[in-house]
Design an enzyme around this catalytic site. Structure first.
Site, short mmCIF file in Angstrom:
data_model
loop_
_atom_site.label_atom_id
_atom_site.label_comp_id
_atom_site.label_asym_id
_atom_site.label_seq_id
_atom_site.Cartn_x
_atom_site.Cartn_y
_atom_site.Cartn_z
N LYS A 276 -2.12 11.57 -14.64
CA LYS A 276 -1.16 12.61 -14.26
C LYS A 276 -0.63 13.31 -15.51
O LYS A 276 -0.60 12.72 -16.58
CB LYS A 276 0.03 11.97 -13.53
CG LYS A 276 -0.26 11.47 -12.13
CD LYS A 276 1.00 10.89 -11.50
CE LYS A 276 0.73 10.35 -10.11
NZ LYS A 276 0.32 11.39 -9.13
N ARG A 350 -3.93 5.17 -0.87
CA ARG A 350 -4.78 4.95 0.30
C ARG A 350 -5.72 3.77 0.10
O ARG A 350 -6.10 3.10 1.06
CB ARG A 350 -5.53 6.25 0.64
CG ARG A 350 -6.41 6.75 -0.47
CD ARG A 350 -6.77 8.23 -0.32
NE ARG A 350 -5.65 9.11 -0.63
CZ ARG A 350 -5.71 10.44 -0.60
NH1 ARG A 350 -6.83 11.04 -0.24
NH2 ARG A 350 -4.65 11.16 -0.91
#
Ligand code: BES
Ligand code: ZN
Ligand code: ZN
Length: 495
Positions: A276, A350
């Site tokens: 990120k 996920r």
């Protein structure tokens, strides 16, 4: 903070402040406001005529030494239009009053209920507003101000409703303290709250609450072949943990439905090799909010004792770009046996939920809910106002949405058309962890998790936009919100 029910007439109460809501209308001097106007010799009418008192939501009017009352102050808080007033507004009014008075070094106050809501719901909301409003995120400040509300009394409920009020107050306490338990976990920075520490805290909570708890370490996680969770954990020096907390009702019926609550607990999300940007990365300590929410729900359920079995599963890891980290293109095998092409290591939530949901089903969960700070895309879609809701079974999803409405938490359902599923079909494995299409990132993320829920009724809550307040609200400190906890507790209690 002590919260008590007071039955003496409020005009005679010696208190640092008497607080009451005022409703917005052409003539705000009605109901309680009219009573207070009488007692104070026309004070409220004067304020209304001068335009200082309108009843607009969260308008504050503070009067010192009000004539006719024993209270040192009278605080009138705007509550908006009477016909739109609900438990959510009441909670905000109460929380905002507490925070405003605390800032003024007030030590105790009395809240005068308006009698517009059913006594049990109203008293529950008042206590929730007080307890969540009182929560501060100053744990690591060494120059803490000793401003503290010591006690609050509630007045204005009809005597015939005393039992209902006390019930509401007790339930409000349990739920709000559990919400603060969640917020406290979410507030912890990643150097203080690693997966191991989260597991210890979950274990301590469960033992204190009388819940069954099991913690799996990295070896047991490997034995269970939780390849998706392990793939995220492999880039970090901190080992992962897998937390299972179970609530079993007193008389469990064989064959009855079992609720499975699965929460994402990435104690820090750097993105991994798909790293990120630095700007704002510090916020990724709240990437464990889904897991913390589910643990808070369990804490509340242990005290509220619903008549349904609930299994809570919290996979926890860091997502780091260490030398052993997984790399884009790596193919992993989840516990279910499905193979996953990891195209972006930042779509890690996920992955860990894949094993979490699969394991919850193995343990016997028939109805699933997962909560996760899953996607930045949900912030684009819904901002920080609504939780994103995704479901596979309309009846189950409608139940959750009804619970959200009842407790006053804003949630919005997004579509789960089969067309979106196409975008996560894998080129080199069964599925891939990011979409091959454009847009709809929260929906394709939800579809990925749904692959592991199979035919079981399943709901996914994307709380990335709502689990953290970037700015303080008048009724809530800056930082963790504990969103979705109240809805989930309501859902289980009404199952
Ligand atoms: N933890 C993030 C999602 C997130 C974003 C939470 C902003 C809170 C605020 C999640 O693991 C993530 O990085 N998701 C990616 C998915 C993408 C790579 C498909 C995202 O949303 O960018
Ligand atoms: Zn991520
Ligand atoms: Zn994440």
């Amino acid at each position: 903070m002590q919260i008590t029910l007071e039955t003496k007439p409020y005009a005679s109460l010696e208190t640092d402040a008497l607080v009451t809501p005022v409703f917005e209308s052409d003539d705000p001097i009605q109901g309680r406001a009219a009573e207070l106007d009488q007692l104070t010799g026309g004070l409220l009418k004067k304020l209304a005529t001068s335009g200082e008192l309108t009843g607009k939501t969260l308008e504050f009017t503070l009067v010192h030494a009000p004539a006719g009352l024993k209270a040192a102050r009278l605080l009138l808080v705007g509550a908006g239009k009477r016909d739109q007033f609900n438990v959510a507004t009441l909670r905000k009014v109460v929380g905002a009053a507490l925070r405003a008075l605390k800032a003024k070094s007030v030590k105790n106050f009395t809240f005068l209920a308006g009698g517009t809501l059913p006594a049990e719901d109203g008293s529950q909301a008042i206590v929730e507003g007080l307890v969540t409003g009182d929560f501060e995120t100053d744990k690591y400040k060494t120059d803490k101000q000793d401003k503290k509300i010591e006690s609050v009394s509630l007045v204005g409920f009809p005597e015939a409703e005393t039992a209902a009020v006390q019930k509401g107050m007790a339930r409000g306490r349990i739920i709000a303290e559990s919400q603060n338990f969640t917020r406290d976990l979410v507030n912890e920075p990643s150097n203080k709250l690693t997966p191991r520490v989260l597991a210890e805290k979950a274990e301590a909570m469960a033992k204190e609450a009388g819940l069954a708890v099991e913690i799996f370490d990295e070896k047991k996680i490997a034995d269970l072949k939780m390849g998706a969770l392990l793939s995220v954990a492999q880039g970090s020096d901190e080992p992962p943990r897998f937390i299972v907390v179970t609530y079993t009702p007193a008389n469990p019926k064989p064959g009855a439905p079992v609720i499975g609550l699965v929460g994402k607990a990435v104690t820090f999300d750097t993105g991994g090799i798909s790293i990120k940007p630095a700007d704002g990365m510090e916020k990724m300590k709240y990437d464990m909010a889904g897991g913390a929410t589910m643990l808070g729900v369990m804490r509340a359920l242990a005290a509220l004792k619903p008549n349904v079995k609930v299994i809570c599963v919290v996979p926890s890891t860091e997502n780091m770009p260490g030398g052993t980290a997984q790399k884009p293109g790596d193919i992993q095998t989840a516990m279910s046996g499905k193979t996953i092409e990891v195209l972006n290591t930042d779509a890690e939530g996920r992955l860990i939920l894949a094993d979490g949901v699969h394991y919850a089903k193995q343990l016997g969960a028939t109805h699933l809910v997962d909560a996760a700070t899953l996607t930045g895309a949900i912030v684009v879609a819904l901002g920080n106002i609504n939780v994103g809701v995704f479901g596979s079974d309309p009846a189950w999803t409608d139940k959750l949405l009804a619970s959200a409405k009842a407790v006053g938490e804003k949630m919005w359902e997004l579509p789960m058309d089969e067309e979106y599923r196409e975008f996560i079909k894998g080129s080199f494995a069964d599925i891939q962890n990011i979409s091959s299409g454009k847009g709809g990132g929260s929906i394709t993320g939800a579809w990925f998790i749904r692959e592991f829920a199979g035919d079981s009724p399943w709901i996914h809550l994307d709380i990335a936009g709502t689990a953290w307040n970037d700015d303080a609200k008048p009724w809530l400190a800056k930082g963790p919100t504990g969103v979705a906890l109240r809805t989930l507790v309501h859902l289980v209690l009404s199952f």
